[in-house]
Design an enzyme around this catalytic site. Structure first.
Site, PDB file in Angstrom:
ATOM      1  CB  SER A   1      -0.884  -0.028   1.250  1.00  0.00           C
ATOM      2  OG  SER A   1      -1.627   1.155   1.361  1.00  0.00           O
TER       3      SER A   1
ATOM      4  CE  LYS B   1      -4.622   0.061   0.338  1.00  0.00           C
ATOM      5  NZ  LYS B   1      -5.393  -0.750   1.314  1.00  0.00           N
TER       6      LYS B   1
ATOM      7  CE  LYS C   1      -3.934   3.654   1.747  1.00  0.00           C
ATOM      8  NZ  LYS C   1      -5.196   3.214   2.378  1.00  0.00           N
TER       9      LYS C   1
ATOM     10  CG  ASP D   1      -7.676   2.452   0.237  1.00  0.00           C
ATOM     11  OD1 ASP D   1      -8.815   2.963   0.301  1.00  0.00           O
ATOM     12  OD2 ASP D   1      -7.138   1.866   1.209  1.00  0.00           O
TER      13      ASP D   1
ATOM     14  CD  GLU E   1      -8.815  -0.813   0.441  1.00  0.00           C
ATOM     15  OE1 GLU E   1      -7.860  -1.124  -0.310  1.00  0.00           O
ATOM     16  OE2 GLU E   1      -8.720  -0.834   1.672  1.00  0.00           O
TER      17      GLU E   1
ATOM     18  CG  ASP F   1     -10.570  -0.745   4.623  1.00  0.00           C
ATOM     19  OD1 ASP F   1     -10.912  -1.165   5.743  1.00  0.00           O
ATOM     20  OD2 ASP F   1      -9.441  -0.217   4.444  1.00  0.00           O
TER      21      ASP F   1
ATOM     22  CE  LYS G   1      -7.414  -2.206   6.496  1.00  0.00           C
ATOM     23  NZ  LYS G   1      -7.380  -0.730   6.565  1.00  0.00           N
TER      24      LYS G   1
ATOM     25  N   GLY H   1      -4.180  -4.138   5.994  1.00  0.00           N
ATOM     26  CA  GLY H   1      -3.217  -3.859   7.058  1.00  0.00           C
ATOM     27  C   GLY H   1      -3.499  -2.529   7.716  1.00  0.00           C
TER      28      GLY H   1
HETATM   29  O1  OSB Z   1      -7.145   1.972   4.164  1.00  0.00           O
HETATM   30  O2  OSB Z   1      -6.132   0.132   4.073  1.00  0.00           O
HETATM   31  C1  OSB Z   1      -6.220   1.272   4.531  1.00  0.00           C
HETATM   32  C2  OSB Z   1      -3.224   1.980   6.795  1.00  0.00           C
HETATM   33  C3  OSB Z   1      -3.823   2.689   7.799  1.00  0.00           C
HETATM   34  C4  OSB Z   1      -5.173   2.972   7.708  1.00  0.00           C
HETATM   35  C5  OSB Z   1      -5.911   2.526   6.612  1.00  0.00           C
HETATM   36  C6  OSB Z   1      -5.306   1.779   5.607  1.00  0.00           C
HETATM   37  C7  OSB Z   1      -3.932   1.535   5.686  1.00  0.00           C
HETATM   38  C8  OSB Z   1      -3.176   0.847   4.665  1.00  0.00           C
HETATM   39  C9  OSB Z   1      -1.864   0.246   5.128  1.00  0.00           C
HETATM   40  O3  OSB Z   1      -3.488   0.817   3.502  1.00  0.00           O
HETATM   41  C10 OSB Z   1      -1.585  -1.116   4.674  1.00  0.00           C
HETATM   42  C11 OSB Z   1      -0.413  -1.695   5.419  1.00  0.00           C
HETATM   43  O4  OSB Z   1      -0.524  -1.974   6.633  1.00  0.00           O
HETATM   44  O5  OSB Z   1       0.621  -1.869   4.795  1.00  0.00           O
HETATM   45 MG    MG Z   2      -8.350   0.865   2.871  1.00  0.00          MG
END
Ligand code: OSB
Ligand code: MG
Length: 374
Positions: free
Chosen positions: A138, A164, A166, A191, A216, A241, A265, A293
């Site tokens: 991510s 992924k 952001k 995402d 996402e 999510d 999660k 994660g």
């Molecule tokens: O939206 O998936 C998410 C981390 C913190 C809060 C939300 C998200 C995330 C990540 C991190 O995308 C993924 C990782 O732990 O590597």
């Molecule tokens: Mg997410």
């Protein structure tokens, strides 16, 4: 029988190697809540509460979770005897609203206690069948399309099986187009962490030409209904999510066709009992799932890896190795990923499969509280 008798709460600080920016906030250093949980026979396990520093992903924070574990979760489990780990969630959920991450930290430790006590790997106790977990990364919001292309290129070279990115308004189409132009066949997804509304539907429709594996959580963190309207307009699959906080919400998504994929999660849904139920429900409906994660330490990662070994986790999870996040993790061995993006499920050890570096944790603990059954 599960009889939890003591819970030690630890807050540690771990600076991230690379700042992580998402549409709802920025993280440069994690404040992480770890729990050392002991049963009546002296078996101990470590678990992690995934609540963040600020309430910008879910309403919980490390500070609310700390209070809720000590005031409400611990007293409930101290007074109880559970036949099996699957009985812990119903007990924690009865007339006790929300606070899923606080509940999950203790619920998941209960599964680890059983695995540790019975001498089996946590992954197998959960019903996991995989021995290898394909891994995704991510990547936070970057300052320019060029910077994102460079970062994605490094991730592909590292072997990641899913990338992924952001996104948020102003950091979306142009950025993703640049990445797609540079890597025409890469397994890309986006995402948005709730950065859009239905007014942006026509804008989001432009994503369809990029052949993303999914987008996402484009809309509000608790929305299911509007996502259905958006999914109807897009060919890109929507993955939920934030909105999926229980098996009931997963059922809502499936019924309303609000998305075609779920990011599970375990912390967000209150632990493994709900995570497994969502997994099973999705399998029954042909909905693939993957393990998300929360920038966990190696302790939380152990739980995610175990969960991701279940059969319907058919899409690479956000389960990067320790070195992607930290100079040094708190587990031994640290989590590593092969050159082709695989994390091995630790099946040679009972419990969570890695040792917790207690000396290091003692060294970096900034707050500690011991809760005991009386
Ligand atoms: O939206 O998936 C998410 C981390 C913190 C809060 C939300 C998200 C995330 C990540 C991190 O995308 C993924 C990782 O732990 O590597
Ligand atoms: Mg997410």
């Amino acid at each position: 029988m599960i009889r939890i008798r003591e819970i030690e709460l630890h807050e540690i600080r771990l600076p991230l190697k690379e700042p992580f920016r998402i549409s709802s906030g920025l993280c440069t250093e994690r404040r992480i809540m770890l729990l050392k949980v002991r049963d009546a026979d002296g078996v101990t396990v470590w678990s992690e509460c995934v609540a963040a520093e600020e309430p910008n992903y879910a309403s919980e924070t490390i500070d609310t979770a700390w209070m809720v574990v000590s005031e409400y979760v611990a007293p409930r489990v101290f007074g109880a005897e559970f036949e099996q780990a699957a009985d812990v969630h119903p007990a924690l959920d009865h007339n006790f609203r929300g606070h899923n991450m606080a509940k999950a930290a203790v619920e998941m430790a209960s599964w680890a206690l059983v695995a540790q006590r019975d001498g089996i790997p946590l992954a197998r106790l959960l019903g996991g069948t995989r021995t290898e977990i394909p891994t995704g990364i991510s990547i936070g919001i970057q300052k320019s399309p060029e910077a994102l292309v460079e970062r994605v290129g490094r991730a592909l070279a590292d072997g990641y099986r899913k990338i992924k990115c952001k996104i948020e308004p102003g950091h979306d189409l142009e950025f993703l187009h640049a990445v797609r132009a540079a890597y025409p066949d890469a397994p890309l997804m986006a995402d948005a962490n709730n950065a859009y509304t239905l007014k942006d539907a026509a804008h989001l429709k432009h994503l369809d030409v990029l052949h993303l594996v999914m987008i996402e959580q484009p809309l509000a963190y608790d929305d299911i209904v509007r996502h259905a309207e958006l999914q109807h307009m897009l060919t890109t699959p929507i993955c939920l999510d934030e909105s999926i906080t229980s098996v009931d919400r997963a059922e809502d998504m499936i019924t309303l066709k609000s998305g075609r994929i779920i990011n599970i999660k375990p912390g967000r849904v209150g632990g493994f009992q709900q995570a497994r139920a969502i997994h099973d429900l999705c399998a029954k409906h042909g909905i693939p799932v993957w393990c998300g994660g929360m920038l966990e330490s190696g302790v939380g990662r152990a739980y995610n890896v175990a969960l991701a070994s279940l059969p319907n986790f058919s899409i690479p999870g956000d389960l990067s190795p320790s070195s992607r996040y930290w100079e040094r993790d708190v587990v031994k061995p640290e989590w590593t990923m092969s050159a082709d993006g695989i994390i091995q499920v630790p099946l040679d050890h009972a419990g969570i499969g890695v040792a917790v570096d207690e000396d290091r944790i003692d060294n970096i603990t900034v707050r500690k509280q011991t809760l005991s059954a009386h």
